[in-house]
Design a protein around this motif. Sequence first.
Motif, PDB file in Angstrom:
ATOM      1  N   ARG A  82      33.690  49.851  24.290  1.00  0.00           N
ATOM      2  CA  ARG A  82      33.989  48.422  24.460  1.00  0.00           C
ATOM      3  C   ARG A  82      34.750  48.133  25.752  1.00  0.00           C
ATOM      4  NH1 ARG A  82      30.523  47.763  21.656  1.00  0.00           N
ATOM      5  NH2 ARG A  82      30.358  46.876  19.562  1.00  0.00           N
ATOM      6  N   LEU A  83      34.967  49.154  26.572  1.00  0.00           N
ATOM      7  CA  LEU A  83      35.806  49.015  27.763  1.00  0.00           C
ATOM      8  C   LEU A  83      34.959  48.922  29.023  1.00  0.00           C
ATOM      9  CD1 LEU A  83      38.599  49.068  29.128  1.00  0.00           C
ATOM     10  CD2 LEU A  83      38.512  51.573  28.998  1.00  0.00           C
ATOM     11  N   LEU A  84      35.124  47.817  29.764  1.00  0.00           N
ATOM     12  CA  LEU A  84      34.391  47.585  31.000  1.00  0.00           C
ATOM     13  C   LEU A  84      35.376  47.425  32.151  1.00  0.00           C
ATOM     14  CD1 LEU A  84      31.767  44.946  29.755  1.00  0.00           C
ATOM     15  CD2 LEU A  84      31.741  47.430  29.482  1.00  0.00           C
ATOM     16  N   ILE A  85      34.908  47.604  33.376  1.00  0.00           N
ATOM     17  CA  ILE A  85      35.781  47.548  34.546  1.00  0.00           C
ATOM     18  C   ILE A  85      35.233  46.546  35.557  1.00  0.00           C
ATOM     19  CG2 ILE A  85      36.816  49.835  34.317  1.00  0.00           C
ATOM     20  CD1 ILE A  85      34.671  50.923  36.185  1.00  0.00           C
ATOM     21  N   GLU A  86      36.156  45.935  36.295  1.00  0.00           N
ATOM     22  CA  GLU A  86      35.758  44.889  37.242  1.00  0.00           C
ATOM     23  C   GLU A  86      36.848  44.701  38.283  1.00  0.00           C
ATOM     24  OE1 GLU A  86      35.792  40.931  35.474  1.00  0.00           O
ATOM     25  OE2 GLU A  86      36.830  41.721  33.716  1.00  0.00           O
ATOM     26  N   THR A  87      36.451  44.148  39.422  1.00  0.00           N
ATOM     27  CA  THR A  87      37.434  43.843  40.462  1.00  0.00           C
ATOM     28  C   THR A  87      37.878  42.387  40.442  1.00  0.00           C
ATOM     29  OG1 THR A  87      35.694  43.396  42.092  1.00  0.00           O
ATOM     30  CG2 THR A  87      36.625  45.647  42.025  1.00  0.00           C
ATOM     31  N   ASP A  88      36.994  41.465  40.039  1.00  0.00           N
ATOM     32  CA  ASP A  88      37.224  40.027  40.196  1.00  0.00           C
ATOM     33  C   ASP A  88      37.450  39.684  41.659  1.00  0.00           C
ATOM     34  OD1 ASP A  88      37.167  37.515  39.006  1.00  0.00           O
ATOM     35  OD2 ASP A  88      39.343  37.406  38.801  1.00  0.00           O
ATOM     36  N   ALA A  89      36.857  40.468  42.547  1.00  0.00           N
ATOM     37  CA  ALA A  89      36.989  40.232  43.986  1.00  0.00           C
ATOM     38  C   ALA A  89      36.535  38.814  44.334  1.00  0.00           C
ATOM     39  CB  ALA A  89      36.130  41.254  44.741  1.00  0.00           C
ATOM     40  N   PRO A  90      37.217  38.170  45.299  1.00  0.00           N
ATOM     41  CA  PRO A  90      38.254  38.681  46.211  1.00  0.00           C
ATOM     42  C   PRO A  90      39.671  38.600  45.658  1.00  0.00           C
ATOM     43  CG  PRO A  90      37.763  36.425  46.790  1.00  0.00           C
ATOM     44  CD  PRO A  90      36.852  36.778  45.647  1.00  0.00           C
ATOM     45  N   TYR A  91      39.786  38.265  44.359  1.00  0.00           N
ATOM     46  CA  TYR A  91      41.099  38.105  43.751  1.00  0.00           C
ATOM     47  C   TYR A  91      41.604  39.442  43.210  1.00  0.00           C
ATOM     48  CZ  TYR A  91      38.901  33.507  43.747  1.00  0.00           C
ATOM     49  OH  TYR A  91      38.217  32.374  44.122  1.00  0.00           O
ATOM     50  N   LEU A  92      42.876  39.476  42.821  1.00  0.00           N
ATOM     51  CA  LEU A  92      43.492  40.579  42.073  1.00  0.00           C
ATOM     52  C   LEU A  92      43.389  41.926  42.787  1.00  0.00           C
ATOM     53  CD1 LEU A  92      42.426  39.660  38.417  1.00  0.00           C
ATOM     54  CD2 LEU A  92      44.450  38.950  39.712  1.00  0.00           C
ATOM     55  N   LEU A  93      43.709  41.944  44.043  1.00  0.00           N
ATOM     56  CA  LEU A  93      43.784  43.212  44.768  1.00  0.00           C
ATOM     57  C   LEU A  93      44.749  44.152  44.054  1.00  0.00           C
ATOM     58  CD1 LEU A  93      43.199  44.823  47.433  1.00  0.00           C
ATOM     59  CD2 LEU A  93      45.301  43.782  48.326  1.00  0.00           C
TER      60      LEU A  93
ATOM     61  N   MET B  15      30.725  59.778  40.608  1.00  0.00           N
ATOM     62  CA  MET B  15      30.790  58.746  39.576  1.00  0.00           C
ATOM     63  C   MET B  15      29.845  57.600  39.901  1.00  0.00           C
ATOM     64  SD  MET B  15      34.866  58.390  38.744  1.00  0.00           S
ATOM     65  CE  MET B  15      35.251  57.834  40.404  1.00  0.00           C
ATOM     66  N   GLN B  16      29.237  57.058  38.872  1.00  0.00           N
ATOM     67  CA  GLN B  16      28.485  55.821  38.988  1.00  0.00           C
ATOM     68  C   GLN B  16      29.308  54.714  38.342  1.00  0.00           C
ATOM     69  OE1 GLN B  16      24.486  55.905  37.517  1.00  0.00           O
ATOM     70  NE2 GLN B  16      23.759  57.158  39.211  1.00  0.00           N
ATOM     71  N   LEU B  17      29.635  53.695  39.130  1.00  0.00           N
ATOM     72  CA  LEU B  17      30.470  52.602  38.661  1.00  0.00           C
ATOM     73  C   LEU B  17      29.687  51.301  38.676  1.00  0.00           C
ATOM     74  CD1 LEU B  17      33.676  53.412  40.765  1.00  0.00           C
ATOM     75  CD2 LEU B  17      33.210  54.091  38.396  1.00  0.00           C
ATOM     76  N   ILE B  18      30.016  50.406  37.747  1.00  0.00           N
ATOM     77  CA  ILE B  18      29.434  49.064  37.721  1.00  0.00           C
ATOM     78  C   ILE B  18      30.572  48.059  37.673  1.00  0.00           C
ATOM     79  CG2 ILE B  18      27.916  47.439  36.548  1.00  0.00           C
ATOM     80  CD1 ILE B  18      26.447  49.787  35.317  1.00  0.00           C
ATOM     81  N   ASP B  19      30.607  47.176  38.639  1.00  0.00           N
ATOM     82  CA  ASP B  19      31.588  46.098  38.696  1.00  0.00           C
ATOM     83  C   ASP B  19      31.017  44.911  37.938  1.00  0.00           C
ATOM     84  OD1 ASP B  19      33.463  44.171  39.344  1.00  0.00           O
ATOM     85  OD2 ASP B  19      33.507  44.646  41.482  1.00  0.00           O
ATOM     86  N   ILE B  20      31.618  44.556  36.806  1.00  0.00           N
ATOM     87  CA  ILE B  20      31.032  43.482  35.992  1.00  0.00           C
ATOM     88  C   ILE B  20      31.437  42.096  36.467  1.00  0.00           C
ATOM     89  CG2 ILE B  20      30.963  44.981  33.956  1.00  0.00           C
ATOM     90  CD1 ILE B  20      33.198  42.947  32.842  1.00  0.00           C
ATOM     91  N   GLY B  21      32.338  42.001  37.454  1.00  0.00           N
ATOM     92  CA  GLY B  21      32.755  40.679  37.900  1.00  0.00           C
ATOM     93  C   GLY B  21      33.218  40.671  39.339  1.00  0.00           C
ATOM     94  N   ALA B  22      32.350  40.232  40.244  1.00  0.00           N
ATOM     95  CA  ALA B  22      32.717  40.105  41.660  1.00  0.00           C
ATOM     96  C   ALA B  22      32.265  38.731  42.137  1.00  0.00           C
ATOM     97  CB  ALA B  22      32.059  41.198  42.492  1.00  0.00           C
ATOM     98  N   ASN B  23      33.189  37.983  42.717  1.00  0.00           N
ATOM     99  CA  ASN B  23      32.895  36.628  43.203  1.00  0.00           C
ATOM    100  C   ASN B  23      32.416  36.691  44.648  1.00  0.00           C
ATOM    101  OD1 ASN B  23      34.093  34.849  40.867  1.00  0.00           O
ATOM    102  ND2 ASN B  23      35.647  36.410  41.288  1.00  0.00           N
TER     103      ASN B  23
END
Length: 269
Positions: A205-216, A1-9
């Motif tokens: 319309r669906l994107l995925i993200e970690t919001d790292a380091p938050y929301l483990l 799989m190729q993944l893109i994290d749209i939100g990492a702090n």
Amino acid sequence: MQLIDIGANLTHESFDRDLDAVLERARAAGVVQMLITGASREHSPMALELARRHPGFLYATAGVHPHHATEYTDECDAEMRALHAHPEVVAVGECGLDYNRDFSPRPAQRKAFERQLQISADLAVDGVGKPLFLHQRDAHDDFIAMMKNFDGQIGPAVVHCFTAERRELFDYLDRDWYIGITGWLCDERRGAHLRELVKHIPAERLLIETDAPYLLPRTMRPLPKDRRNEPAFLSHIVEELARDRGEDVALTAANATAATRALFRLPRV
């Protein structure tokens, strides 16, 4: 799989000690690109600098989160516009409204949000404004009203870290906005309602993200001892998301990656 994290702090201080290792773990977990969130006058330039050190892998956003709205002066606006002259900065934000914590007065939040919406409009290419990376919490009606004031001027938008209810989701989808899903989905205390709602988000319309380091993600086993979230855990989020949508995980991942590249105009790798 190729993944893109749209939100990492990744400019957060918790990554100072081992950022290179964090990036390597992300690559090993299938993360091929990610956006570093710029959410203040201090951290937006840092996000750009980080993206410039990792061309083609890292990109940045530049904006001022509503928590920091009081810092949005004329000088700050000029700084944001200068950041957006760089090709590595692919979205305006994180910006929006947050009436849950009210760390900044609501009038200041609305003023800062409006000025950043104007940046998107002013940076239009072929009549399409620069993409927006949006935050909204407990401010839905004002948020929608302000966005409507810029109809036909601003760019496509993603409501990042969606955690709200059905009415808000469908209001966003009716306006063709993208939806960012995080590890909140994996929180049995606060995110159980999302397990049903994510079925209604169109794949494009669906994107995925970690919001790292938050929301483990709380359903990970074993959990890291420091309880810090990081981009490598995006694969766990997409697995949970695919299960809730009744899809093969490879399909969910491929669709999210394609949608992300379409929104932020990212190249294939």
